[in-house]
Scaffold this motif. Structure first.
Motif, PDB file in Angstrom:
ATOM      1  N   GLY A   7      72.875  24.527  27.620  1.00 26.91           N
ATOM      2  CA  GLY A   7      72.128  24.341  28.857  1.00 26.91           C
ATOM      3  C   GLY A   7      72.986  23.894  30.019  1.00 26.91           C
ATOM      4  N   ASP A   8      74.104  23.200  29.722  1.00 30.96           N
ATOM      5  CA  ASP A   8      74.985  22.722  30.788  1.00 30.96           C
ATOM      6  C   ASP A   8      75.860  23.836  31.347  1.00 30.96           C
ATOM      7  OD1 ASP A   8      73.960  20.198  30.394  1.00 30.96           O
ATOM      8  OD2 ASP A   8      75.520  19.642  28.941  1.00 30.96           O
ATOM      9  N   ASN A   9      76.247  24.766  30.486  1.00 33.24           N
ATOM     10  CA  ASN A   9      77.144  25.836  30.936  1.00 33.24           C
ATOM     11  C   ASN A   9      76.863  27.110  30.141  1.00 33.24           C
ATOM     12  OD1 ASN A   9      79.181  27.404  31.953  1.00 33.24           O
ATOM     13  ND2 ASN A   9      80.846  25.976  31.491  1.00 33.24           N
ATOM     14  N   PRO A  10      75.738  27.771  30.414  1.00 34.76           N
ATOM     15  CA  PRO A  10      75.397  28.972  29.627  1.00 34.76           C
ATOM     16  C   PRO A  10      76.423  30.088  29.764  1.00 34.76           C
ATOM     17  CG  PRO A  10      73.912  28.700  31.509  1.00 34.76           C
ATOM     18  CD  PRO A  10      74.705  27.444  31.403  1.00 34.76           C
ATOM     19  N   GLN A  11      77.050  30.203  30.938  1.00 38.59           N
ATOM     20  CA  GLN A  11      78.017  31.282  31.137  1.00 38.59           C
ATOM     21  C   GLN A  11      79.212  31.136  30.203  1.00 38.59           C
ATOM     22  OE1 GLN A  11      77.394  33.980  33.085  1.00 38.59           O
ATOM     23  NE2 GLN A  11      79.182  34.799  32.037  1.00 38.59           N
ATOM     24  N   HIS A  12      79.593  29.893  29.927  1.00 37.10           N
ATOM     25  CA  HIS A  12      80.698  29.629  28.999  1.00 37.10           C
ATOM     26  C   HIS A  12      80.400  30.254  27.641  1.00 37.10           C
ATOM     27  CE1 HIS A  12      83.735  27.437  26.693  1.00 37.10           C
ATOM     28  NE2 HIS A  12      82.771  26.974  25.906  1.00 37.10           N
ATOM     29  N   TYR A  13      79.176  30.056  27.163  1.00 39.52           N
ATOM     30  CA  TYR A  13      78.818  30.582  25.847  1.00 39.52           C
ATOM     31  C   TYR A  13      78.599  32.091  25.879  1.00 39.52           C
ATOM     32  CZ  TYR A  13      78.630  25.910  23.944  1.00 39.52           C
ATOM     33  OH  TYR A  13      78.978  24.664  23.510  1.00 39.52           O
ATOM     34  N   LYS A  14      78.092  32.595  26.993  1.00 40.16           N
ATOM     35  CA  LYS A  14      77.950  34.049  27.110  1.00 40.16           C
ATOM     36  C   LYS A  14      79.315  34.731  27.027  1.00 40.16           C
ATOM     37  CE  LYS A  14      73.648  34.014  29.774  1.00 40.16           C
ATOM     38  NZ  LYS A  14      73.010  34.317  31.077  1.00 40.16           N
ATOM     39  N   ASN A  15      80.316  34.108  27.651  1.00 41.27           N
ATOM     40  CA  ASN A  15      81.671  34.663  27.591  1.00 41.27           C
ATOM     41  C   ASN A  15      82.222  34.618  26.165  1.00 41.27           C
ATOM     42  OD1 ASN A  15      81.596  35.084  30.346  1.00 41.27           O
ATOM     43  ND2 ASN A  15      82.665  33.186  30.848  1.00 41.27           N
ATOM     44  N   LEU A  16      81.945  33.515  25.460  1.00 42.52           N
ATOM     45  CA  LEU A  16      82.414  33.395  24.079  1.00 42.52           C
ATOM     46  C   LEU A  16      81.744  34.435  23.180  1.00 42.52           C
ATOM     47  CD1 LEU A  16      82.525  29.517  23.523  1.00 42.52           C
ATOM     48  CD2 LEU A  16      84.429  31.054  24.016  1.00 42.52           C
ATOM     49  N   ILE A  17      80.442  34.641  23.380  1.00 43.14           N
ATOM     50  CA  ILE A  17      79.713  35.630  22.574  1.00 43.14           C
ATOM     51  C   ILE A  17      80.273  37.026  22.827  1.00 43.14           C
ATOM     52  CG2 ILE A  17      77.466  36.754  22.268  1.00 43.14           C
ATOM     53  CD1 ILE A  17      76.206  33.976  22.847  1.00 43.14           C
ATOM     54  N   ALA A  18      80.535  37.338  24.097  1.00 43.17           N
ATOM     55  CA  ALA A  18      81.111  38.648  24.432  1.00 43.17           C
ATOM     56  C   ALA A  18      82.479  38.814  23.776  1.00 43.17           C
ATOM     57  CB  ALA A  18      81.225  38.795  25.948  1.00 43.17           C
ATOM     58  N   GLN A  19      83.278  37.739  23.775  1.00 40.56           N
ATOM     59  CA  GLN A  19      84.601  37.784  23.144  1.00 40.56           C
ATOM     60  C   GLN A  19      84.475  38.028  21.640  1.00 40.56           C
ATOM     61  OE1 GLN A  19      86.921  34.186  23.668  1.00 40.56           O
ATOM     62  NE2 GLN A  19      88.269  34.681  21.950  1.00 40.56           N
ATOM     63  N   ILE A  20      83.538  37.336  21.006  1.00 38.50           N
ATOM     64  CA  ILE A  20      83.333  37.500  19.559  1.00 38.50           C
ATOM     65  C   ILE A  20      82.918  38.930  19.239  1.00 38.50           C
ATOM     66  CG2 ILE A  20      81.831  36.811  17.642  1.00 38.50           C
ATOM     67  CD1 ILE A  20      81.791  33.973  18.980  1.00 38.50           C
ATOM     68  N   ASN A  21      81.979  39.460  20.012  1.00 39.74           N
ATOM     69  CA  ASN A  21      81.499  40.823  19.762  1.00 39.74           C
ATOM     70  C   ASN A  21      82.592  41.864  19.971  1.00 39.74           C
ATOM     71  OD1 ASN A  21      78.847  40.086  19.104  1.00 39.74           O
ATOM     72  ND2 ASN A  21      78.200  40.096  21.245  1.00 39.74           N
ATOM     73  N   GLU A  22      83.460  41.636  20.939  1.00 39.22           N
ATOM     74  CA  GLU A  22      84.510  42.606  21.269  1.00 39.22           C
ATOM     75  C   GLU A  22      85.680  42.550  20.294  1.00 39.22           C
ATOM     76  OE1 GLU A  22      84.774  44.923  23.555  1.00 39.22           O
ATOM     77  OE2 GLU A  22      83.077  44.552  24.905  1.00 39.22           O
ATOM     78  N   GLU A  23      86.054  41.343  19.855  1.00 37.84           N
ATOM     79  CA  GLU A  23      87.325  41.177  19.150  1.00 37.84           C
ATOM     80  C   GLU A  23      87.205  41.086  17.632  1.00 37.84           C
ATOM     81  OE1 GLU A  23      89.430  37.891  20.826  1.00 37.84           O
ATOM     82  OE2 GLU A  23      89.289  38.646  22.893  1.00 37.84           O
ATOM     83  N   ALA A  24      86.025  40.794  17.109  1.00 40.60           N
ATOM     84  CA  ALA A  24      85.893  40.624  15.656  1.00 40.60           C
ATOM     85  C   ALA A  24      86.071  41.959  14.933  1.00 40.60           C
ATOM     86  CB  ALA A  24      84.533  40.027  15.318  1.00 40.60           C
ATOM     87  N   ASN A  25      86.725  41.898  13.774  1.00 36.59           N
ATOM     88  CA  ASN A  25      86.875  43.086  12.922  1.00 36.59           C
ATOM     89  C   ASN A  25      85.697  43.094  11.945  1.00 36.59           C
ATOM     90  OD1 ASN A  25      87.619  45.046  11.038  1.00 36.59           O
ATOM     91  ND2 ASN A  25      89.804  44.607  11.267  1.00 36.59           N
ATOM     92  N   PHE A  26      84.615  43.708  12.380  1.00 33.27           N
ATOM     93  CA  PHE A  26      83.358  43.664  11.620  1.00 33.27           C
ATOM     94  C   PHE A  26      83.517  44.277  10.218  1.00 33.27           C
ATOM     95  CE2 PHE A  26      78.523  43.760  12.776  1.00 33.27           C
ATOM     96  CZ  PHE A  26      78.225  43.133  11.580  1.00 33.27           C
ATOM     97  N   PRO A  27      84.062  45.494  10.088  1.00 36.99           N
ATOM     98  CA  PRO A  27      84.182  46.081   8.741  1.00 36.99           C
ATOM     99  C   PRO A  27      85.030  45.234   7.797  1.00 36.99           C
ATOM    100  CG  PRO A  27      84.542  47.750  10.428  1.00 36.99           C
ATOM    101  CD  PRO A  27      84.528  46.433  11.129  1.00 36.99           C
ATOM    102  N   MET A  28      86.161  44.737   8.301  1.00 38.21           N
ATOM    103  CA  MET A  28      87.036  43.956   7.435  1.00 38.21           C
ATOM    104  C   MET A  28      86.393  42.629   7.057  1.00 38.21           C
ATOM    105  SD  MET A  28      89.799  44.340   5.797  1.00 38.21           S
ATOM    106  CE  MET A  28      90.662  45.644   6.668  1.00 38.21           C
ATOM    107  N   TYR A  29      85.624  42.055   7.979  1.00 40.64           N
ATOM    108  CA  TYR A  29      84.926  40.812   7.672  1.00 40.64           C
ATOM    109  C   TYR A  29      83.942  41.020   6.514  1.00 40.64           C
ATOM    110  CZ  TYR A  29      81.746  36.862   8.065  1.00 40.64           C
ATOM    111  OH  TYR A  29      80.967  35.760   7.774  1.00 40.64           O
TER     112      TYR A  29
END
Length: 518
Positions: A7-29
Motif C-alpha cells: 500500500g505504501d509503494n504499489p509501483q515498486h511491487y508492480k515492477n518486481l512482478i513484471a521482472q519476475i514474469n519476464e526473467e524467470a525460467n518457467f520450464p526449468m523451474y
C-alpha cells in the motif's frame, strides 16, 4: 533495508512482478521441482505432477500458463507462485530468488517422460451418471431447479462420483464437453472448495477429465436460436439464463480459457446458425481483465471467420492491447473510410468528455488499421453520455463495422454472472439490461432519466399499474404519477415476481431422472 508495504509503494511491487514474469525460467523451474514434461509442440509445453497438468504457452512474452486440472489456475509465472505461496510477500521473495537462480545443467534438454507404470487417468477415476443430486448447484450456486430442468439444459448436466466413493457421498457436478455430433468427449467437474492434505490450503475443486480440451459444453442444439450467448463456465450460463434468459437462447461455455483450437471448434459449432435472420451474438464473459481479453479474442476470430479480405489479430502485453486489422490489396481502398468511421464512433462522445479523450489510438497504414489501448483504462473509464465503459463502445464500433450480424457484450455487476445471481437472491430488486416496456411489472422499480422525480422527490419509483403508454408510479408522495416509457432510464425487476415467473416455467415431471433432483 526492509521492503515497503504494498500500500505504501504499489509501483515498486508492480515492477518486481513484471521482472519476475519476464526473467524467470518457467520450464526449468517446473522441471527442477518434480514436474515431468509430457507433451511439447511449437508453441506449448505441458508438465505434469501428481496434482497438476501445467500447460506453458511458450510463444507468449512473457510466458503464460494454465492448469488443465483447475480452470482458475492460470496467468503469468508470478500468478503460479502466488497460488502456491503463503502470502503475497512470500511469492515476491520466491520469485526474486528464482530469477537470480542459475541452472547449472550444462546443455540439459528437458525431454518428454514416458512412464512404464500403468496409472489410471482421471477419466477412469470417475463414474458419470444422470443428475440425481444437484445440491452444489442449488445450495452453493443459487441456481433453481426450474433453470436446471429447463428444456435448454435438461439432460445435459450430470453427477460424477469417484470410483472409491461407494456410498455416493460426494456428488460432483459434471458439465460434458461435446463434439459436433453431440457426443460427450470430456467433462469439467465442479464442487465445493476442499482443504488439500499436502499443504492444508483451501483449494477450489475444478477437474477436467482428459486432454480433449477444445470441445465445448453447450445447451441443447436448436436450428433457429434468436441469441447465441457464450461465457466462461457452465455455471455462468445457468446463472445468466435464470437472470436474463429466453427460451430460444443457445448457450456455449469456453470452460475458463480461450485458445485457437477452441475458437476453431466454436466457429464450426455456430456457423450453421449464423444464417438466421435477426440473430444476435452476446458475450457474457467474466467482468475481469481475463474476461475482457477473451471478448477480444473471440470477436477477433469472428471477424476473421466472416471476412475473406480481412485478417484481425489481437496481442496483449503488460496490460496493453494492440489490435491489428489487415486488409488484402483488393480492399485497401477502404482503410481510410474505416478509420474515419471508427474514430467518429470512438470520439463522438469523447469530445464532450475530455477526461477519456485519446484512450484509444487509431492509426491507418497502407495495409492495415492499428488500434492501441490500455485494457484496464478502457474498462474502468465510463462515457458520461453513453453510460457504458469505453471498452464496450470500442467493441460495439468494431463489431458494427466488420460483422454481418448483431454482436455485443453484457457484463455482470460482480466478477461473474453467478456472483450476480447470488446477490439477486439476497436483494429485492435486480437491474435489467435495458428498459423493455412489456417486461415492466407491478411491484418493479423504475429510475427516471431526470435527476429528480415529481415534486423534487427521488427519481426512483415503484410501479403500481401498467398503462398503454407508460406506468403509474409511487414516489413516496401523496399521489401516484403517470410516467411515459420514454422517461425511464432503468428498470429494476422485483425478484419476488421474477422467481414466481421462473417457477411457472417448470416443465411437467416425467420419469427422466433429471426431473427428480434431490
Amino acid at each position: 533495508m526492509q521492503s515497503p508495504n504494498y500500500g505504501d509503494n504499489p509501483q515498486h511491487y508492480k515492477n518486481l512482478i513484471a521482472q519476475i514474469n519476464e526473467e524467470a525460467n518457467f520450464p526449468m523451474y517446473l522441471h527442477q521441482n518434480g514436474y515431468k514434461l509430457v507433451q511439447q509442440s511449437a508453441g506449448s509445453m505441458e508438465f505434469q505432477n501428481d496434482e497438476d497438468r501445467i500447460v506453458l504457452q511458450t510463444m507468449r512474452k512473457p510466458m503464460t500458463y494454465f492448469n488443465r486440472n483447475d480452470s482458475c489456475d492460470k496467468g503469468l509465472f508470478f500468478k503460479y507462485l502466488l497460488q502456491r505461496s503463503a502470502n503475497f510477500y512470500k511469492a515476491i521473495e520466491s520469485g526474486l530468488e528464482i530469477t537470480n537462480r542459475t541452472y547449472d545443467l550444462g546443455n540439459t534438454v528437458i525431454k518428454i517422460t514416458k512412464s512404464n507404470a500403468f496409472l489410471k487417468s482421471l477419466e477412469e477415476k470417475y463414474n458419470i451418471v444422470p443428475l440425481r443430486n444437484s445440491n452444489y448447484l442449488r445450495i452453493h450456486r443459487g441456481i433453481c431447479k426450474a433453470t436446471i430442468n429447463s428444456p435448454l439444459f435438461r439432460g445435459r448436466i450430470f453427477n460424477a462420483y469417484h470410483i472409491r466413493d461407494n456410498g455416493g457421498r460426494i456428488a460432483n457436478i459434471a458439465f460434458p464437453k461435446y463434439d459436433l455430433a453431440g457426443d460427450p468427449k470430456n467433462y469439467i467437474l465442479y464442487n465445493k472448495p476442499y482443504r488439500r492434505r499436502a499443504d492444508n490450503k483451501v483449494k477450489k475443486f475444478r477437474l477436467v477429465l482428459n486432454q480433449k480440451d477444445h470441445f465445448l459444453f453447450h445447451s441443447k442444439i436448436m436450428a433457429r436460436p434468436t441469441r447465441i450467448i457464450f461465457g466462461e463456465s457452465g455455471i455462468d450460463l445457468l446463472s445468466y439464463q435464470e437472470l436474463h434468459g429466453k427460451k430460444d437462447d443457445f448457450y456455449v461455455s469456453f470452460g475458463g480459457n480461450v485458445h485457437r483450437e477452441k475458437l476453431q471448434f466454436f466457429m464450426q459449432l455456430i456457423t450453421p446458425m449464423l444464417q438466421n435472420k435477426g440473430l444476435e451474438l452476446k458475450s457474457i464473459m467474466d467482468n475481469d481483465i481475463s474476461g475482457h481479453e477473451y471478448d477480444l479474442k473471440i470477436f477477433t476470430a469472428l471477424i476473421n471467420q466472416n471476412n475473406t479480405d480481412l485478417y484481425a489479430e489481437a496481442s496483449f502485453k503488460n496490460g496493453n492491447v494492440s489490435l491489428s486489422i489487415h486488409y488484402t490489396e483488393k480492399v485497401r481502398n477502404r482503410i481510410a473510410s474505416h478509420k474515419n468511421l471508427l474514430e467518429e464512433k470512438l470520439t463522438s462522445d469523447l469530445r464532450r468528455d475530455n477526461h477519456v479523450f485519446g484512450l484509444v489510438r487509431c492509426v491507418g497504414f497502407s495495409d492495415k488499421l492499428l488500434l492501441e489501448f490500455s485494457l484496464q483504462e478502457v474498462i474502468n473509464t465510463t462515457h458520461i453520455i453513453r453510460q457504458q465503459n469505453v471498452f464496450k463502445t470500442l467493441l460495439d464500433a468494431i463489431n458494427g463495422l466488420y460483422l454481418p450480424f448483431t454482436a455485443n457484450i453484457h457484463k455482470s455487476n460482480g466478477k461473474d454472472w453467478n456472483d450476480d445471481l447470488m446477490v439477486s437472491k439476497k436483494t429485492k430488486f435486480i437491474k435489467m439490461e435495458k428498459v423493455v416496456p412489456k417486461e415492466l411489472g407491478i411491484g418493479d422499480q423504475i429510475e427516471l432519466k431526470s435527476p429528480k422525480g415529481p415534486e423534487g422527490a427521488t427519481n426512483k419509483g415503484t410501479i403500481k399499474s401498467i398503462k398503454p403508454n407508460g406506468v403509474e408510479c409511487d414516489f413516496g408522495l401523496t399521489y401516484t404519477y403517470a410516467i411515459p416509457y420514454l422517461a425511464i432510464v432503468s428498470h429494476f425487476k422485483n425478484t419476488a415476481f421474477l422467481s414466481r415467473e421462473r417457477e411457472d416455467e417448470r416443465t411437467k415431471k416425467n420419469d427422466n431422472l433429471q426431473n427428480h433432483i434431490a
